[in-house]
Design a protein around this motif. Structure first.
Motif, PDB file in Angstrom:
ATOM      1  N   GLU B  84      44.070  45.136  31.759  1.00 50.37           N
ATOM      2  CA  GLU B  84      44.603  44.283  30.652  1.00 50.37           C
ATOM      3  C   GLU B  84      44.687  42.903  30.974  1.00 50.37           C
ATOM      4  O   GLU B  84      44.128  42.052  30.446  1.00 50.37           O
ATOM      5  CB  GLU B  84      45.895  44.743  30.088  1.00 50.37           C
ATOM      6  CG  GLU B  84      46.269  44.299  28.744  1.00 50.37           C
ATOM      7  CD  GLU B  84      47.419  45.408  28.123  1.00 50.37           C
ATOM      8  OE1 GLU B  84      47.863  45.995  28.946  1.00 50.37           O
ATOM      9  OE2 GLU B  84      47.859  44.902  27.212  1.00 50.37           O
ATOM     10  N   ASN B  85      45.428  42.642  31.974  1.00 55.84           N
ATOM     11  CA  ASN B  85      45.423  41.035  32.502  1.00 55.84           C
ATOM     12  C   ASN B  85      44.328  40.916  33.647  1.00 55.84           C
ATOM     13  O   ASN B  85      44.537  41.736  34.344  1.00 55.84           O
ATOM     14  CB  ASN B  85      47.151  40.946  32.857  1.00 55.84           C
ATOM     15  CG  ASN B  85      47.137  39.471  33.473  1.00 55.84           C
ATOM     16  OD1 ASN B  85      46.125  38.794  33.746  1.00 55.84           O
ATOM     17  ND2 ASN B  85      48.474  39.246  33.596  1.00 55.84           N
ATOM     18  N   PRO B  86      43.419  40.195  33.283  1.00 62.56           N
ATOM     19  CA  PRO B  86      42.356  40.085  34.294  1.00 62.56           C
ATOM     20  C   PRO B  86      42.723  39.731  35.631  1.00 62.56           C
ATOM     21  O   PRO B  86      42.065  40.181  36.693  1.00 62.56           O
ATOM     22  CB  PRO B  86      41.463  38.856  33.793  1.00 62.56           C
ATOM     23  CG  PRO B  86      42.230  38.303  32.515  1.00 62.56           C
ATOM     24  CD  PRO B  86      43.326  39.072  32.309  1.00 62.56           C
ATOM     25  N   ASN B  87      43.802  38.982  35.786  1.00 63.51           N
ATOM     26  CA  ASN B  87      44.539  38.762  37.122  1.00 63.51           C
ATOM     27  C   ASN B  87      44.678  39.913  38.066  1.00 63.51           C
ATOM     28  O   ASN B  87      44.766  39.829  39.234  1.00 63.51           O
ATOM     29  CB  ASN B  87      45.568  37.837  37.020  1.00 63.51           C
ATOM     30  CG  ASN B  87      45.393  36.362  36.412  1.00 63.51           C
ATOM     31  OD1 ASN B  87      44.264  35.722  36.476  1.00 63.51           O
ATOM     32  ND2 ASN B  87      46.337  36.006  35.904  1.00 63.51           N
ATOM     33  N   GLY B 139      40.606  32.019  30.493  1.00 63.97           N
ATOM     34  CA  GLY B 139      40.839  33.525  30.388  1.00 63.97           C
ATOM     35  C   GLY B 139      39.564  34.122  29.952  1.00 63.97           C
ATOM     36  O   GLY B 139      39.479  35.317  30.676  1.00 63.97           O
ATOM     37  N   ASP B 162      41.817  47.053  27.017  1.00 65.05           N
ATOM     38  CA  ASP B 162      42.208  45.917  26.145  1.00 65.05           C
ATOM     39  C   ASP B 162      41.651  44.768  26.837  1.00 65.05           C
ATOM     40  O   ASP B 162      42.382  43.654  26.994  1.00 65.05           O
ATOM     41  CB  ASP B 162      43.693  45.683  25.940  1.00 65.05           C
ATOM     42  CG  ASP B 162      44.028  45.733  24.522  1.00 65.05           C
ATOM     43  OD1 ASP B 162      43.044  45.416  23.450  1.00 65.05           O
ATOM     44  OD2 ASP B 162      45.035  45.825  23.903  1.00 65.05           O
ATOM     45  N   THR B 165      39.939  40.804  25.142  1.00 63.81           N
ATOM     46  CA  THR B 165      40.751  40.211  24.053  1.00 63.81           C
ATOM     47  C   THR B 165      40.620  38.428  24.018  1.00 63.81           C
ATOM     48  O   THR B 165      40.984  38.074  23.180  1.00 63.81           O
ATOM     49  CB  THR B 165      42.316  40.576  24.349  1.00 63.81           C
ATOM     50  OG1 THR B 165      42.418  40.223  25.776  1.00 63.81           O
ATOM     51  CG2 THR B 165      42.732  41.917  23.918  1.00 63.81           C
ATOM     52  N   MET B 166      40.238  38.117  25.279  1.00 68.20           N
ATOM     53  CA  MET B 166      40.135  36.594  25.216  1.00 68.20           C
ATOM     54  C   MET B 166      38.825  36.038  25.047  1.00 68.20           C
ATOM     55  O   MET B 166      38.610  34.864  24.814  1.00 68.20           O
ATOM     56  CB  MET B 166      40.451  36.098  26.643  1.00 68.20           C
ATOM     57  CG  MET B 166      42.052  36.261  26.647  1.00 68.20           C
ATOM     58  SD  MET B 166      42.639  36.362  28.490  1.00 68.20           S
ATOM     59  CE  MET B 166      43.984  37.127  28.391  1.00 68.20           C
TER      60      MET B 166
END
Lengths: 283, 270
Positions: B84-87, B139, B162, B165-166
Motif C-alpha cells: 500500500e505504501n510504496p516506501n 508519490g 491499493d 492510488t497516487m
C-alpha cells in the motif's frame, strides 16, 4: 488568513549536485474562506507547493506572504511557531506525522508543549476525534496499528486540534471508502461554513473534488497554467486533456451524449437530472 | 480451469475480534480479480496471510502447495506483491538498484537483467528516473517503481494492495490497460485490492469481502454490478458507468450492462 505567492521558485539539490527545478516563478493568491484545489499531472510539484506554505521547505527565490508573516529564502524574521499554530497540515502519507505510542499522546503533545490547561486539552482531544468520526475507544491504541483509513482520520484530527485558520490537505482521500469520502466532504463543508477556514487541497480524485471545490489551480511543468472556478475549469475539455487531467465522469458523459444530437441545455453535473433530460429526448 | 489459489475454511481473529469466519475463496489461474470491501475489512490482512506473514487457521493451497513453513520459499517465488505504501517496497536508495536487487536474488545473468530492465522501462515509461534517488521521487513515481519491482520478476501471481492510488485517472487507466494485456497474453493471475471501483471495470471478476457476515462474495463483474445493495452495504461506490446503466435500466432505456461510454451514447440515440 490570506496566502499569497510572489515570484516563488523552488529547486531541489539532487545528489551529484544536479539541481532540479520544481517550481518556477509562481504567482497566486488563494481564496480566503473557500476550498481551493491544486490539480495537475503526477510529479508536477503539488506537494512541494503545499510544503512551501507550511515553511517545511523554503523557496529558493521569491516570497510567500501569509497575512503579515513572510517566508523567504532564509526564513529571516519568521516566527515559525506563529505560522504552525495557524496552519494545519495533513501529509500524503499519514504515518509521517506520527511519533507517539498512543493516539491520546499523539493528539495532545503539541498542547502540552504549549502549556494548555488540562480540561481544555481533554475537551479538544475528544472534540477532534468526534469531528473525524473516531470515538474515545481509540485513545489508547497505537497510531501505527490503525488501518490506513483510520490513520488518515487521525492525521486530520491532529491537524484540527489547535483550531488553525488554514487547513492544508495533501491527497486526503486516498484509502478511504465511499462512505468515508462522503463524511470527509461533509466535514470540509462544515469547516468552511461554520468555522470559515481556508482550505487548500491537492488531489487526483477529480470525481470527488468536483462535488465540493470552489476554486481550482492547475499546476503543470513548474508553473500555474490555469485557474478558475470549478465551472470554468471542468467544462473546458481541451484545457484538461492538454494537462492530462480527466474530466469528471458525469460531465464527460453529459457532453458526449448531448453533443451527439446537438442538444444545448447548459451545464449538467447531476446524474439524475441528466437522465431525466435523456429520457425526455429519447422517448 | 485449474485454481491457483484455494482458501478453505479460513478463520482469523485479532484480540478476540473476528476478521474472517470460515471463508472460502478460489482464484482460477489467469484470472484478473478485483478484491474489494469497506475500510478495515481485512483486505491487507488476507494478503499477508497468503504470503505467510501472518498465521491463521484454515487450509490454504497456492499452486497446489500447502501454505506452510517448508513451502514458503517456493510460494513466495510465485507471488509478487506491491504494498500500500510504496516506501515499504524499497530496499536501497537508487531506483535501478532496487530493480536489480529483485533479479539478482533469482540468480539471473547480467544480460538477462539488462534486457528485463529495458523491457520494464519501456512498458511503464520510467526510463528517465532510473538513476534518481527514491527520496526525490513523487508519490506516483514511487508507486510506478514499486510496480516495476514486482513485474520485473515475471511472477505467476501479481498482487496489488491499493497500490495505484497516487496515479491520476488517466495514468491509472493506462497502467490498468497494460495489466489487462499482460493478463491475457502471459496468463499472469492478477489480484487488485482496491476501494476505487472504477478500477474493477478492467478486471474479469470481483470479490467483495462482506464485513457484516464476514464472508466473501465472488462473481463476474457484470453480474455483481447489478447487486447495488451489496455495494451499498459495504460502503462501496459502483463505477460510474455501472450505476448509470442501472439507472437507465430503471427508465427502460437500455437492457444490458454497457460499460463503455461511447457504446452507451450510440445505443441511447439508436
Amino acid at each position: 488568513m490570506e496566502i499569497k505567492f510572489e515570484n516563488v521558485s523552488f529547486e531541489y539539490n539532487k545528489i551529484n549536485y544536479i539541481k532540479k527545478e520544481v517550481l518556477n516563478n509562481i504567482n497566486l493568491k488563494f481564496k480566503k474562506g473557500q476550498i481551493n484545489a491544486i490539480i495537475g499531472s503526477p510529479s508536477s510539484g503539488k506537494t512541494t507547493l503545499l510544503e512551501l506554505i507550511d515553511a517545511l521547505i523554503s523557496p529558493t527565490d521569491g516570497k510567500i506572504k501569509i497575512d503579515n508573516l513572510i517566508i523567504n529564502k532564509n526564513k529571516k524574521n519568521l516566527n515559525i511557531n506563529d505560522l504552525r499554530f495557524n496552519i494545519g497540515f495533513v501529509f500524503q502519507f499519514p504515518e509521517e506525522q506520527f511519533f507517539n505510542t498512543s493516539v491520546k499522546k499523539e493528539l495532545e503533545v503539541e498542547m502540552i508543549l504549549n502549556d494548555y490547561k488540562l480540561d481544555d486539552i481533554n475537551k479538544r482531544v475528544s472534540d477532534a476525534l468526534k469531528m473525524v468520526n473516531l470515538d474515545d475507544s481509540y485513545l489508547n491504541k497505537n497510531p501505527f496499528d490503525l488501518s490506513s483509513s483510520e490513520k488518515r482520520k487521525l492525521a486530520l484530527a491532529q491537524s484540527l486540534i489547535l483550531n488553525p485558520k488554514v487547513l492544508i490537505l495533501d491527497e486526503p482521500t486516498i484509502g478511504l471508502d465511499y462512505k468515508e469520502k462522503k463524511d470527509f466532504v461533509k466535514l470540509l463543508r462544515l469547516l468552511k461554513k461554520r468555522y470559515n477556514k481556508t482550505i487548500i487541497i491537492s488531489t487526483k480524485d477529480i470525481d470527488l473534488l468536483h462535488s465540493f471545490v470552489d476554486y481550482i489551480f492547475i499546476l503543470d511543468n513548474k508553473k500555474i497554467v490555469a485557474e478558475g472556478t470549478k465551472y470554468e475549469i471542468f467544462k473546458d475539455e481541451k484545457l484538461l486533456s492538454q494537462y492530462e487531467i480527466n474530466q469528471p465522469k458525469v460531465i464527460e458523459f453529459a457532453t458526449k451524449v448531448l453533443n451527439k444530437k446537438n442538444i444545448k441545455i447548459g451545464y449538467r453535473d447531476d446524474i439524475n437530472d441528466l437522465i431525466k433530460d435523456i429520457y425526455r429526448y429519447v422517448k | 480451469m485449474q485454481n491457483i489459489i484455494e482458501i478453505n475454511n479460513l478463520t482469523f481473529k485479532i484480540d478476540n475480534k473476528t476478521i474472517f469466519n470460515n471463508i472460502n475463496l478460489n482464484i482460477k489461474r489467469g484470472d484478473f480479480l478485483t478484491l474489494t470491501g469497506s475500510c478495515s475489512c481485512g483486505k491487507t490482512t488476507l494478503i499477508k496471510i497468503l504470503l505467510g506473514l501472518i498465521k491463521a487457521e484454515g487450509n490454504i493451497k497456492i499452486n497446489n502447495l500447502n501454505l506452510n513453513d517448508i513451502n514458503l520459499i517456493k510460494i513466495r517465488k510465485l507471488i509478487s506483491v506491491v504494498f500500500e505504501n510504496p516506501n515499504d517496497n524499497f530496499i536501497t536508495d537508487i531506483v535501478i538498484d532496487n530493480l536489480i536487487f529483485s533479479l539478482e536474488n533469482l540468480c539471473l545473468t547480467k544480460q538477462e537483467i539488462n534486457s528485463r530492465i529495458n523491457e520494464i522501462c519501456e512498458q511503464l515509461k520510467i526510463k528517465d528516473i532510473l538513476n534518481l534517488s527514491i527520496s526525490n521521487l513523487s508519490g506516483s513515481q514511487k508507486q510506478l517503481v514499486a510496480l516495476a519491482m514486482a513485474l520485473i520478476k515475471k511472477p505467476d501471481v501479481l498482487i496489488l494492495d491499493d497500490s495505484l492510488t497516487m496515479l491520476n485517472q488517466i495514468k491509472k487507466e493506462k497502467i490498468l490497460n497494460f495489466l489487462k494485456k499482460l493478463n491475457s497474453s502471459q496468463k499472469t493471475t492478477i489480484i487488485n485490492c482496491t476501494k476505487d471501483m472504477e478500477d474493477s471495470i478492467y478486471s474479469k471478476t470481483i470479490a467483495v469481502i462482506n464485513k457484516k457476515e464476514k464472508c466473501i462474495i465472488k462473481d463476474k463483474k457484470e453480474k455483481l454490478y447489478e447487486n447495488e445493495k451489496l455495494f451499498k452495504d459495504n460502503n462501496l461506490e459502483l463505477p460510474f458507468m455501472a450505476s448509470l446503466c442501472n439507472k437507465l435500466k430503471y427508465y427502460e432505456l437500455v437492457n444490458d450492462m454497457i460499460l463503455d461510454m461511447d457504446k452507451m451514447v450510440n445505443k441511447l440515440w439508436k
